[in-house]
Design a protein around this motif. Sequence first.
Motif, short mmCIF file in Angstrom:
data_model
loop_
_atom_site.label_atom_id
_atom_site.label_comp_id
_atom_site.label_asym_id
_atom_site.label_seq_id
_atom_site.Cartn_x
_atom_site.Cartn_y
_atom_site.Cartn_z
N SER A 66 0.80 -1.23 0.00
CA SER A 66 0.00 0.00 0.00
C SER A 66 0.83 1.28 0.00
CB SER A 66 -0.97 0.01 1.20
OG SER A 66 -1.94 -0.97 0.99
N GLU A 67 2.04 1.19 -0.52
CA GLU A 67 2.82 2.41 -0.74
C GLU A 67 2.70 2.69 -2.23
OE1 GLU A 67 5.37 4.69 0.64
OE2 GLU A 67 4.05 4.35 2.36
N LEU A 68 2.16 3.84 -2.58
CA LEU A 68 2.03 4.20 -3.98
C LEU A 68 3.42 4.31 -4.60
CD1 LEU A 68 -0.34 4.89 -5.85
CD2 LEU A 68 0.07 7.29 -5.31
N ASN A 69 3.56 3.81 -5.84
CA ASN A 69 4.87 3.78 -6.48
C ASN A 69 4.66 4.00 -7.97
OD1 ASN A 69 7.05 2.60 -7.97
ND2 ASN A 69 7.60 1.35 -6.22
N PRO A 96 -3.42 1.99 4.77
CA PRO A 96 -3.14 1.35 6.06
C PRO A 96 -2.85 2.37 7.15
CG PRO A 96 -1.31 1.05 4.53
CD PRO A 96 -2.41 1.68 3.76
N GLY A 97 -3.38 2.09 8.36
CA GLY A 97 -3.11 2.96 9.52
C GLY A 97 -3.55 4.37 9.22
N ASN A 98 -2.70 5.35 9.60
CA ASN A 98 -3.03 6.74 9.31
C ASN A 98 -2.18 7.27 8.18
OD1 ASN A 98 -5.04 6.98 11.15
ND2 ASN A 98 -3.70 7.62 12.81
N SER A 99 -1.78 6.37 7.27
CA SER A 99 -0.88 6.83 6.21
C SER A 99 -1.65 7.71 5.23
CB SER A 99 -0.22 5.66 5.51
OG SER A 99 -1.19 4.88 4.86
N SER A 100 -0.89 8.46 4.44
CA SER A 100 -1.48 9.38 3.48
C SER A 100 -0.81 9.14 2.13
CB SER A 100 -1.23 10.80 3.99
OG SER A 100 -1.09 11.69 2.93
N LEU A 101 -1.51 9.47 1.04
CA LEU A 101 -0.91 9.26 -0.29
C LEU A 101 0.25 10.21 -0.55
CD1 LEU A 101 -3.57 8.73 -3.11
CD2 LEU A 101 -2.04 7.06 -2.09
N ARG A 102 0.25 11.35 0.17
CA ARG A 102 1.31 12.36 0.01
C ARG A 102 1.48 12.80 -1.44
NH1 ARG A 102 3.64 8.88 3.63
NH2 ARG A 102 5.07 7.94 2.13
N LEU A 103 0.39 13.20 -2.05
CA LEU A 103 0.46 13.69 -3.43
C LEU A 103 0.77 15.18 -3.41
CD1 LEU A 103 -2.66 12.16 -5.21
CD2 LEU A 103 -0.41 11.16 -4.88
N SER A 104 1.42 15.65 -4.48
CA SER A 104 1.50 17.09 -4.68
C SER A 104 0.17 17.53 -5.28
CB SER A 104 2.62 17.45 -5.65
OG SER A 104 3.85 16.97 -5.14
N LEU A 105 -0.08 18.84 -5.29
CA LEU A 105 -1.39 19.32 -5.74
C LEU A 105 -1.65 18.98 -7.19
CD1 LEU A 105 -1.39 22.67 -3.85
CD2 LEU A 105 -2.88 20.72 -3.46
N GLY A 106 -2.87 18.45 -7.43
CA GLY A 106 -3.28 18.17 -8.80
C GLY A 106 -2.61 16.97 -9.45
#
Length: 311
Positions: A66-69, A96-106
């Motif tokens: 579940s880590e975006l790659n 999973p958990g409180n993880s976030s996708l951590r995308l930049s805007l857009g």
Amino acid sequence: LQAMSDNEEDWLALRPQEPSPSQCCGSGCKPCIYDVYEKELAQWERAKAMQDKSLLVGKKEQSNNSELNPDTFTAFSVSSVEQLTEDTYQYKFELPGNSSLRLSLGQHIVLRGVVNGLEVQRAYTPISPRNAEGYFEVLIKCYEAGLMSQYIKTWKRGDVVFWRGPFGGFPYHPNKHGELLMLASGTGLAPMIPILQSITDDEEDETFVTLVGCFPTFDKIYLKPLLQDLARYWNVRVFYVLSQETSLENLPWSYQENTYTGRLNEDLMKTIVNSCRRKPFVLICGSSAFNEDMSRYLKAAGIEENACFVF
């Protein structure tokens, strides 16, 4: 000799498959599925030349952590499906958990689906806030004859689907532009939402925003409650352009003064640009025909090409 040909067949079975055109989402991803293929092919050729299959072990098709790659597809499970209009859905995926996708805007991510044995890939932009924890959400319009749509329409809670990314994005910096003019057609609203939310969430960011959402009818406007909330901020205005509505009288009164009927044409564009409080930087997202029309109208309204960004 027999051993030789068996060995050849073994190696041929391990050779990476060249992607079919349907697998490329056409959004200019780095790496594109073709880049990934070239890399895997080079790895295969090297391993074959050295007759060492262990060199292929690193070749991962997909991962489950579940880590975006951007290089490999990752499994995510559907946690909810909400129908917004007759053909548009909001899908929520678990992280999973409180993880976030951590995308930049857009930024967009690429979905892989298999329909009738054919692999298809399409790009979508998550609409969840950038700092959303434990989930992300995607807005998807399903088309009657769309290959990917046939696959997406089968999704239900608990299904596992595969994404890779992130790609692209708009390099937004708070207060860099006096005013952002966002021109969105239909699901082209998706990349605008996280940018808008990052502006309203940041008290230091005093960028004015004018969002123009183009839809066929009032019923087909997505995310009305969210857009109404955002329009309450002092620096945000939201306009609607409804191409198939003929009269404003049928709309709720709260929408009447900020809605136009008909199409977003050159004259209306000039009116909107002139109503901006500062010289706008323009973000555009829609079909290629919409994007081309908007660029043309903006030019007529005196907005230079270097003051526009097309998703």
